[in-house]
Design a protein around this motif. Structure first.
Motif, PDB file in Angstrom:
ATOM      1  N   ASP A  17       4.392  -5.332   8.434  1.00  0.00           N
ATOM      2  CA  ASP A  17       3.941  -4.688   9.745  1.00  0.00           C
ATOM      3  C   ASP A  17       5.513  -3.855   9.151  1.00  0.00           C
ATOM      4  N   SER A  18       5.578  -3.652   7.772  1.00  0.00           N
ATOM      5  CA  SER A  18       7.071  -2.585   7.532  1.00  0.00           C
ATOM      6  C   SER A  18       6.256  -1.481   7.557  1.00  0.00           C
ATOM      7  N   ASN A  19       6.665  -0.406   7.798  1.00  0.00           N
ATOM      8  CA  ASN A  19       6.486   0.819   7.324  1.00  0.00           C
ATOM      9  C   ASN A  19       7.531   1.851   7.018  1.00  0.00           C
ATOM     10  N   TRP A  20       7.323   2.587   5.685  1.00  0.00           N
ATOM     11  CA  TRP A  20       8.689   3.481   4.892  1.00  0.00           C
ATOM     12  C   TRP A  20       7.954   4.722   4.627  1.00  0.00           C
ATOM     13  N   SER A  21       8.532   5.877   4.726  1.00  0.00           N
ATOM     14  CA  SER A  21       8.365   6.797   4.047  1.00  0.00           C
ATOM     15  C   SER A  21       9.610   7.396   3.259  1.00  0.00           C
ATOM     16  N   MET A  22       9.536   8.119   1.832  1.00  0.00           N
ATOM     17  CA  MET A  22      10.393   8.742   1.358  1.00  0.00           C
ATOM     18  C   MET A  22      10.104  10.005   0.540  1.00  0.00           C
ATOM     19  N   GLU A  23      11.824  10.288   0.450  1.00  0.00           N
ATOM     20  CA  GLU A  23      10.731  11.933  -0.512  1.00  0.00           C
ATOM     21  C   GLU A  23      11.036  12.218  -2.036  1.00  0.00           C
ATOM     22  N   VAL A  57       6.215   9.527   0.357  1.00  0.00           N
ATOM     23  CA  VAL A  57       5.087   8.526  -0.264  1.00  0.00           C
ATOM     24  C   VAL A  57       5.736   7.530   1.129  1.00  0.00           C
ATOM     25  N   THR A  58       4.759   7.249   1.695  1.00  0.00           N
ATOM     26  CA  THR A  58       4.371   6.100   2.257  1.00  0.00           C
ATOM     27  C   THR A  58       3.748   5.023   1.886  1.00  0.00           C
ATOM     28  N   ASN A  59       4.479   3.692   2.360  1.00  0.00           N
ATOM     29  CA  ASN A  59       5.635   2.681   1.733  1.00  0.00           C
ATOM     30  C   ASN A  59       4.492   1.265   3.214  1.00  0.00           C
ATOM     31  N   GLN A  60       3.369   0.790   2.660  1.00  0.00           N
ATOM     32  CA  GLN A  60       2.865  -0.421   4.156  1.00  0.00           C
ATOM     33  C   GLN A  60       2.994  -1.745   2.952  1.00  0.00           C
ATOM     34  N   ASN A  96       0.826  -1.018  -0.062  1.00  0.00           N
ATOM     35  CA  ASN A  96       0.416  -0.231  -0.298  1.00  0.00           C
ATOM     36  C   ASN A  96       0.866   1.009  -0.138  1.00  0.00           C
ATOM     37  N   LEU A  97       0.926   2.249  -1.034  1.00  0.00           N
ATOM     38  CA  LEU A  97       1.021   3.303  -0.809  1.00  0.00           C
ATOM     39  C   LEU A  97       0.470   4.348  -0.597  1.00  0.00           C
ATOM     40  N   GLU A  98       0.842   5.549  -0.199  1.00  0.00           N
ATOM     41  CA  GLU A  98       0.142   6.952   0.037  1.00  0.00           C
ATOM     42  C   GLU A  98       1.113   7.952  -0.195  1.00  0.00           C
ATOM     43  N   PHE A  99       0.597   8.530  -1.298  1.00  0.00           N
ATOM     44  CA  PHE A  99       1.465   9.615  -1.615  1.00  0.00           C
ATOM     45  C   PHE A  99       1.045  11.279  -1.137  1.00  0.00           C
ATOM     46  N   ASP A 100       1.548  11.911  -0.839  1.00  0.00           N
ATOM     47  CA  ASP A 100       1.024  13.633   0.120  1.00  0.00           C
ATOM     48  C   ASP A 100       2.163  14.127  -0.740  1.00  0.00           C
ATOM     49  N   TRP A 101       1.240  14.808  -1.385  1.00  0.00           N
ATOM     50  CA  TRP A 101       2.154  16.125  -2.466  1.00  0.00           C
ATOM     51  C   TRP A 101       2.500  17.145  -2.147  1.00  0.00           C
ATOM     52  N   GLN A 102       1.687  17.198   0.031  1.00  0.00           N
ATOM     53  CA  GLN A 102       1.861  18.952  -0.009  1.00  0.00           C
ATOM     54  C   GLN A 102       3.576  18.810   0.462  1.00  0.00           C
ATOM     55  N   THR A 103       3.713  17.581   1.756  1.00  0.00           N
ATOM     56  CA  THR A 103       5.058  17.109   1.825  1.00  0.00           C
ATOM     57  C   THR A 103       6.249  16.312   0.631  1.00  0.00           C
TER      58      THR A 103
END
Length: 242
Positions: A126-132, A120-123, A110-117
């Motif tokens: 049980d692993s979560n990561w976020s990258m610019e 992208v957050t990936n789940q 599952n990826l969620e894109f946050d275009w204000q910041t």
């Protein structure tokens, strides 16, 4: 089935969130049926659909399942989905889902894109990561829509940054030929594009039909365990959602 899933992907610059709607001359909503073959054997079917709203929201979904002898040995079902906005005729993904259902296991991404910041957050499990991410980043499925739009504009080369496997990867597509292709759905004049990932030699080719609004009608991918081909069987054009 992983190779089949890669075939369904197989396909820009963000100009700002001003609420602009999609151009009626570019992408059109549809539902298409494909068959997936390995050599002379049909091993799977894929249904790919695109829905568009009058406000520019899109949902791009693919569902793949084995058939024939392949279904005897594998019960996998793969669902891949990208949703977001089409703004100024550019694809802006907001979320991406990948579900690989096996008899005793379910793999989910599952990826969620946050275009204000611009992150992208990936789940995954049980692993979560976020990258610019830079402006214009695509997910693995939305890049095909962006490529179709590039072809609509007459471009012979396109390059996308894609959030893929916890990394930002570069996918480049170049035109290599103009060919007449026959599938079960008919014969079409096509534009053949080669896909290069991270600058490596191409092992994937995609044929797009201008007469079908640049829909991909054939995808060929060469893997270590053999060559796979996905071909269009039928297509139904839909009406935009309100």
């Amino acid at each position: 089935m992983r190779s089949i899933a890669l075939l369904t992907i197989t396909v820009l610059v963000l100009l700002g969130f001003n609420g602009a709607t999609a151009s009626p001359d570019l992408l059109k909503p549809y539902k298409a049926q494909y068959q997936v073959s390995r050599g002379t054997f049909v091993i799977g079917t894929a249904e790919i659909s695109l829905t568009l709203s009058d406000q520019g929201a899109y949902n791009y979904r693919g569902f793949t399942t084995p058939v024939g002898l392949a279904a005897v040995f594998r019960k996998d079902e793969i669902t891949e989905e990208s949703a977001g906005q089409m703004i100024n005729d550019k694809i802006v993904p907001e979320r991406y889902r990948y579900h690989h259902k096996k008899p005793k296991k379910l793999r989910q991404v599952n990826l969620e894109f946050d275009w204000q910041t611009k992150r992208v957050t990936n789940q995954i499990a049980d692993s979560n990561w976020s990258m610019e991410i830079p402006t214009g980043t695509q997910d693995k499925f939305s890049q095909q829509l962006s490529l179709m739009l590039s072809l609509c504009r007459g471009e012979k080369m396109a390059e996308f940054e894609v959030a893929d496997g916890g990394l930002l990867k570069t996918y480049r597509y170049t035109e290599v030929a103009r060919e007449a292709i026959r599938t079960e759905s008919g014969e079409f004049d096509t534009i053949k594009m080669a896909r290069h990932k991270e600058g490596k030699p191409s092992n994937t080719a995609i044929w797009f039909a201008p007469s079908l609004n640049y829909l991909p009608i054939k995808i060929a991918k060469h893997e270590k365990d053999g060559s796979y081909v996905m071909e269009l069987v039928s297509i139904t054009w839909e009406t935009p959602a309100n």
